[in-house]
Design an enzyme around this catalytic site. Structure first.
Site, PDB file in Angstrom:
ATOM      1  N   ASP A   9       0.868  -1.165   0.000  1.00 50.99           N
ATOM      2  CA  ASP A   9       0.000   0.000   0.000  1.00 50.99           C
ATOM      3  C   ASP A   9       0.918   1.232   0.000  1.00 50.99           C
ATOM      4  O   ASP A   9       2.106   1.118   0.302  1.00 50.99           O
ATOM      5  CB  ASP A   9      -0.860  -0.059   1.272  1.00 50.99           C
ATOM      6  CG  ASP A   9      -1.681   1.182   1.474  1.00 50.99           C
ATOM      7  OD1 ASP A   9      -2.392   1.578   0.538  1.00 50.99           O
ATOM      8  OD2 ASP A   9      -1.616   1.767   2.575  1.00 50.99           O
ATOM      9  N   LEU A  10       0.391   2.386  -0.338  1.00 47.03           N
ATOM     10  CA  LEU A  10       1.243   3.580  -0.380  1.00 47.03           C
ATOM     11  C   LEU A  10       1.077   4.457   0.870  1.00 47.03           C
ATOM     12  O   LEU A  10       1.966   4.530   1.720  1.00 47.03           O
ATOM     13  CB  LEU A  10       0.918   4.406  -1.636  1.00 47.03           C
ATOM     14  CG  LEU A  10       1.701   5.708  -1.759  1.00 47.03           C
ATOM     15  CD1 LEU A  10       3.174   5.458  -2.017  1.00 47.03           C
ATOM     16  CD2 LEU A  10       1.117   6.570  -2.876  1.00 47.03           C
ATOM     17  N   ASP A  11      -0.106   5.091   0.954  1.00 43.45           N
ATOM     18  CA  ASP A  11      -0.337   6.058   2.036  1.00 43.45           C
ATOM     19  C   ASP A  11      -0.329   5.361   3.387  1.00 43.45           C
ATOM     20  O   ASP A  11      -1.126   4.462   3.632  1.00 43.45           O
ATOM     21  CB  ASP A  11      -1.701   6.741   1.855  1.00 43.45           C
ATOM     22  CG  ASP A  11      -1.739   7.627   0.618  1.00 43.45           C
ATOM     23  OD1 ASP A  11      -0.699   8.202   0.281  1.00 43.45           O
ATOM     24  OD2 ASP A  11      -2.806   7.736   0.005  1.00 43.45           O
ATOM     25  N   THR A  17       1.602  10.026   4.012  1.00 46.89           N
ATOM     26  CA  THR A  17       0.658  10.975   3.410  1.00 46.89           C
ATOM     27  C   THR A  17      -0.685  10.943   4.121  1.00 46.89           C
ATOM     28  O   THR A  17      -1.505  11.829   3.899  1.00 46.89           O
ATOM     29  CB  THR A  17       0.462  10.653   1.923  1.00 46.89           C
ATOM     30  OG1 THR A  17       0.455   9.245   1.791  1.00 46.89           O
ATOM     31  CG2 THR A  17       1.552  11.256   1.064  1.00 46.89           C
ATOM     32  N   LYS A  45      -8.808   5.662   5.986  1.00 46.69           N
ATOM     33  CA  LYS A  45      -7.551   5.158   5.422  1.00 46.69           C
ATOM     34  C   LYS A  45      -7.834   4.048   4.409  1.00 46.69           C
ATOM     35  O   LYS A  45      -8.584   3.125   4.709  1.00 46.69           O
ATOM     36  CB  LYS A  45      -6.623   4.665   6.535  1.00 46.69           C
ATOM     37  CG  LYS A  45      -6.092   5.807   7.381  1.00 46.69           C
ATOM     38  CD  LYS A  45      -5.101   5.321   8.426  1.00 46.69           C
ATOM     39  CE  LYS A  45      -4.544   6.496   9.209  1.00 46.69           C
ATOM     40  NZ  LYS A  45      -3.656   6.060  10.297  1.00 46.69           N
ATOM     41  N   SER A 114      -2.594   0.639  -4.280  1.00 47.98           N
ATOM     42  CA  SER A 114      -3.077   1.811  -3.531  1.00 47.98           C
ATOM     43  C   SER A 114      -4.407   2.295  -4.074  1.00 47.98           C
ATOM     44  O   SER A 114      -4.674   2.182  -5.267  1.00 47.98           O
ATOM     45  CB  SER A 114      -2.028   2.926  -3.659  1.00 47.98           C
ATOM     46  OG  SER A 114      -2.567   4.163  -3.259  1.00 47.98           O
ATOM     47  N   ALA A 115      -5.223   2.865  -3.184  1.00 51.60           N
ATOM     48  CA  ALA A 115      -6.488   3.464  -3.612  1.00 51.60           C
ATOM     49  C   ALA A 115      -6.277   4.851  -4.200  1.00 51.60           C
ATOM     50  O   ALA A 115      -7.186   5.426  -4.800  1.00 51.60           O
ATOM     51  CB  ALA A 115      -7.430   3.562  -2.415  1.00 51.60           C
ATOM     52  N   LYS A 145     -11.106  -0.708  -1.701  1.00 52.90           N
ATOM     53  CA  LYS A 145     -10.889  -1.544  -0.520  1.00 52.90           C
ATOM     54  C   LYS A 145     -12.058  -1.285   0.436  1.00 52.90           C
ATOM     55  O   LYS A 145     -12.472  -0.124   0.548  1.00 52.90           O
ATOM     56  CB  LYS A 145      -9.579  -1.158   0.184  1.00 52.90           C
ATOM     57  CG  LYS A 145      -8.332  -1.293  -0.674  1.00 52.90           C
ATOM     58  CD  LYS A 145      -7.140  -0.601   0.015  1.00 52.90           C
ATOM     59  CE  LYS A 145      -5.938  -0.535  -0.908  1.00 52.90           C
ATOM     60  NZ  LYS A 145      -4.806   0.230  -0.342  1.00 52.90           N
ATOM     61  N   GLU A 169      -0.098  -3.232   4.658  1.00 55.04           N
ATOM     62  CA  GLU A 169      -1.230  -2.288   4.725  1.00 55.04           C
ATOM     63  C   GLU A 169      -1.315  -1.582   6.067  1.00 55.04           C
ATOM     64  O   GLU A 169      -1.023  -2.187   7.091  1.00 55.04           O
ATOM     65  CB  GLU A 169      -2.546  -3.063   4.558  1.00 55.04           C
ATOM     66  CG  GLU A 169      -3.272  -2.885   3.259  1.00 55.04           C
ATOM     67  CD  GLU A 169      -3.793  -1.481   2.980  1.00 55.04           C
ATOM     68  OE1 GLU A 169      -3.882  -0.655   3.903  1.00 55.04           O
ATOM     69  OE2 GLU A 169      -4.107  -1.217   1.828  1.00 55.04           O
ATOM     70  N   ASP A 170      -1.743  -0.324   6.046  1.00 47.91           N
ATOM     71  CA  ASP A 170      -1.933   0.402   7.318  1.00 47.91           C
ATOM     72  C   ASP A 170      -3.411   0.582   7.650  1.00 47.91           C
ATOM     73  O   ASP A 170      -3.732   1.115   8.719  1.00 47.91           O
ATOM     74  CB  ASP A 170      -1.298   1.794   7.253  1.00 47.91           C
ATOM     75  CG  ASP A 170      -2.051   2.722   6.323  1.00 47.91           C
ATOM     76  OD1 ASP A 170      -2.378   2.287   5.202  1.00 47.91           O
ATOM     77  OD2 ASP A 170      -2.335   3.864   6.723  1.00 47.91           O
TER      78      ASP A 170
END
Ligand code: B16
Ligand code: MG
Length: 218
Positions: A9-11, A17, A45, A114-115, A145, A169-170
């Site tokens: 995942d990114l953020d 971010t 998130k 990522s979303a 997601k 994932e966060d």
């Protein structure tokens, strides 16, 4: 050789971010006349921009026209873009490059899942884009997601079976998506929030080479 596909995942996993998304949503809520807390933000998130605004309006008990809705989406993203414009490598979360480098050295295929529709410019800004064999982001998926679409697409683009993939994932929604995809889910953050994950680490500093080797071999 044992091989696993790794999907990041990114953020909130690679870069922080999440704090910028929160700030932009909070300012928007305040302008509409209500509060938006960090605790409420947990549910945002990993959730797409449109779904996030719907959630926010529910929290504030607001009903607005479609035109105003579209305008708010633009102004939220404009504020977010101002924040990410300032980003550089210093915003990479601790030890992410170490783990990416190790997985790359081991020949593991790596995807972004990522979303966000802003994923590619962010990866370019923090100079990590070259680690990724493929990028699946908010521009390429239709179902947000906790739907597993983003990760299943990542697996297929890596040419890996879903059950041979591992997701970092966060978000609660992202962990649920990884679990639905039948992938190994690794939460990055608070174990209480991410209790549905197969494993949880506070950050990548806590992820040892031994752990990664076990995951690859498992
Ligand atoms: P954008 P991730 C998600 O990214 C964020 O967690 C979520 O807060 C945000 O609303 C969503 O991206 C959409 O982002 O507005 O940039 O398209 O965590 O899936 O990498
Ligand atoms: Mg995230």
């Amino acid at each position: 050789m044992n091989k696993k596909g790794f999907i990041f995942d990114l953020d909130g996993v690679i870069v922080d971010t999440a704090k910028y998304h929160y700030l932009a949503w909070k300012n928007l809520a305040n302008n509409l006349g209500f509060e938006f807390t960090e605790e409420q933000n947990e549910l945002f998130k990993g959730v797409s921009r449109i779904a996030s605004l719907k959630l926010l309006l529910e929290i504030g008990g607001k009903t607005i026209s479609q035109e105003e809705f579209d305008q708010l989406l633009i102004s939220k993203n404009d504020e977010y873009l101002e924040y990410i414009e300032q980003m550089d490598e210093s915003e990479i979360l601790p030890d992410v490059p170490r783990v990416l480098q190790y997985l790359k050295q081991q020949g593991m295929p790596i995807a972004l899942g990522s979303a966000s529709k802003n994923a590619t410019p962010i990866l370019e800004k923090v100079k990590l884009i070259s680690y990724f064999d493929t990028i699946v982001d908010g521009n390429g998926v239709t179902k947000a997601k906790p739907d597993p679409e983003v990760f299943l697409l990542g697996a297929s683009q890596l040419d890996m079976a879903a059950d041979q993939c591992v997701v970092f994932e966060d978000s609660i929604a992202g962990i649920q998506a990884a679990n639905k995809a039948n992938m190994i889910s690794i939460g990055i953050g608070d174990p209480e929030v991410l209790h549905e994950a197969d494993y949880v680490f506070a950050n990548f500093t806590d992820i040892s080479i031994q752990f990664l080797n076990n995951i690859i071999a498992g």
